[in-house]
Design an enzyme around this catalytic site. Structure first.
Site, mmCIF file in Angstrom:
data_model
loop_
_atom_site.group_PDB
_atom_site.id
_atom_site.type_symbol
_atom_site.label_atom_id
_atom_site.label_comp_id
_atom_site.label_asym_id
_atom_site.label_seq_id
_atom_site.Cartn_x
_atom_site.Cartn_y
_atom_site.Cartn_z
ATOM 1 N N ILE A 1 -5.364 6.386 -22.267
ATOM 2 C CA ILE A 1 -4.707 5.206 -22.823
ATOM 3 C C ILE A 1 -5.614 4.003 -22.594
ATOM 4 O O ILE A 1 -6.294 3.908 -21.576
ATOM 5 C CB ILE A 1 -3.339 4.971 -22.147
ATOM 6 C CG1 ILE A 1 -2.541 6.284 -22.084
ATOM 7 C CG2 ILE A 1 -2.562 3.894 -22.874
ATOM 8 C CD1 ILE A 1 -2.259 6.926 -23.425
ATOM 9 N N TYR B 1 -8.593 14.804 -9.033
ATOM 10 C CA TYR B 1 -7.616 14.163 -9.912
ATOM 11 C C TYR B 1 -6.727 15.212 -10.585
ATOM 12 O O TYR B 1 -5.505 15.077 -10.622
ATOM 13 C CB TYR B 1 -8.347 13.333 -10.972
ATOM 14 C CG TYR B 1 -7.436 12.501 -11.840
ATOM 15 C CD1 TYR B 1 -7.015 11.239 -11.431
ATOM 16 C CD2 TYR B 1 -7.005 12.974 -13.078
ATOM 17 C CE1 TYR B 1 -6.176 10.460 -12.232
ATOM 18 C CE2 TYR B 1 -6.159 12.208 -13.887
ATOM 19 C CZ TYR B 1 -5.759 10.959 -13.455
ATOM 20 O OH TYR B 1 -4.928 10.200 -14.255
ATOM 21 N N ASN C 1 0.879 -1.162 0.000
ATOM 22 C CA ASN C 1 0.000 0.000 0.000
ATOM 23 C C ASN C 1 0.918 1.213 0.000
ATOM 24 O O ASN C 1 1.613 1.474 0.989
ATOM 25 C CB ASN C 1 -0.903 0.007 1.231
ATOM 26 C CG ASN C 1 -1.908 1.146 1.225
ATOM 27 O OD1 ASN C 1 -1.653 2.204 0.649
ATOM 28 N ND2 ASN C 1 -3.047 0.946 1.854
ATOM 29 N N VAL C 2 0.955 1.946 -1.101
ATOM 30 C CA VAL C 2 1.964 2.985 -1.297
ATOM 31 C C VAL C 2 1.759 4.229 -0.436
ATOM 32 O O VAL C 2 2.576 5.155 -0.488
ATOM 33 C CB VAL C 2 2.053 3.399 -2.780
ATOM 34 C CG1 VAL C 2 2.647 2.288 -3.609
ATOM 35 C CG2 VAL C 2 0.688 3.819 -3.312
#
Length: 250
Positions: free
Chosen positions: A188, A155, A62-63
């Site tokens: 993408i 975001y 978990n970053v």
């Protein structure tokens, strides 16, 4: 083999862009640490790399938890002895609505995963890079870090923050032999963006009106990342590289 024997840590390496980053850098000779909160996905990336003759190692993380990051670093140093490349790629989307409708929870979560995690990972790994005489950090920003869009306030704010953080880290550590750069992909074709990359999606008109007139493929981003990680990009410091078909020039 531009990355022969280099050790690369890729957060969010279990799927989407992160997986393609891992595969392409392994193709150029790097030893890959696939760091992902989804262990199953991470192990699948490792299998793909090993099937092609590469070397990879999966670590569940978990970053946004410092303890997890420290455990990751200890394991990587034990297995490989060094960390030459850090790709801060883990990220999530937000609620994609107007500011007055966004919940505090969405704001906090998106900023934590998309921006704070890069600070935490970089903070922990930079001392190792300094000690070994250099390294490369590549941060995944977004076209939404350059322009406003339907991605939403949390975001967009986070990705603008990624670009600012990239510039500051480059300013602080370039003379220590550490190159820090960012990429700014457009929409993408990945599992994360599947719901957006269609004719009814919120980014369709912007994408189709851009010079490229199409959605991007993961390999197109991964090849740029692999270049940036190599000595071929040795004079690129602190910049954000748009890879978005020209959507940010409109």
């Amino acid at each position: 083999m531009k990355l022969q024997n280099k050790v690369a840590v890729v957060t969010g390496g279990g799927s989407g862009l992160g997986r393609e980053f891992c595969i392409q850098m392994a193709h150029e000779g790097a030893k890959i640490v696939v760091a992902d909160i989804n262990k199953k996905n991470g192990e699948e990336t490792v299998k793909l790399i090993e099937a092609a003759g590469g070397k990879a190692y999966c670590f569940e993380i978990n970053v946004v938890k410092t303890e997890h990051i420290n455990n990751l670093i200890a394991s990587v140093l034990e297995v490989f002895g060094t960390i030459d490349i850090l790709c801060n790629n883990a990220g999530i989307t937000g609620e994609r609505t107007k500011c007055h409708q966004v919940t505090e929870d969405s704001w906090d979560t998106v900023l934590e995963v998309n921006l704070k995690s890069i600070f935490l990972m970089s903070k922990a790994i930079i001392p190792i890079m300094i000690k070994q005489g250099g390294g490369v950090i590549i941060n995944t920003a977004s076209a939404s870090g350059i322009i406003a869009s339907a991605a939403g306030v949390e975001y967009t704010a986070a990705k603008h923050g990624v670009i600012g953080l990239t510039k500051q880290l480059s300013y602080e550590y370039g003379h220590e032999g550490i190159r820090v750069v960012a990429i700014a992909p457009g929409v993408i074709k990945t599992p994360l963006t599947k719901q957006f990359s269609n004719e009814d999606g919120p980014f369709h008109q912007l994408t189709m009106n851009a010079p490229a007139g199409r959605y991007g493929e993961p390999i197109e981003i991964a090849k740029v990342v692999t270049f940036l990680a190599s000595k071929d990009a040795s004079f690129i410091h602190g910049h954000v590289i748009p890879i978005e078909g020209g959507s940010t020039i409109l």
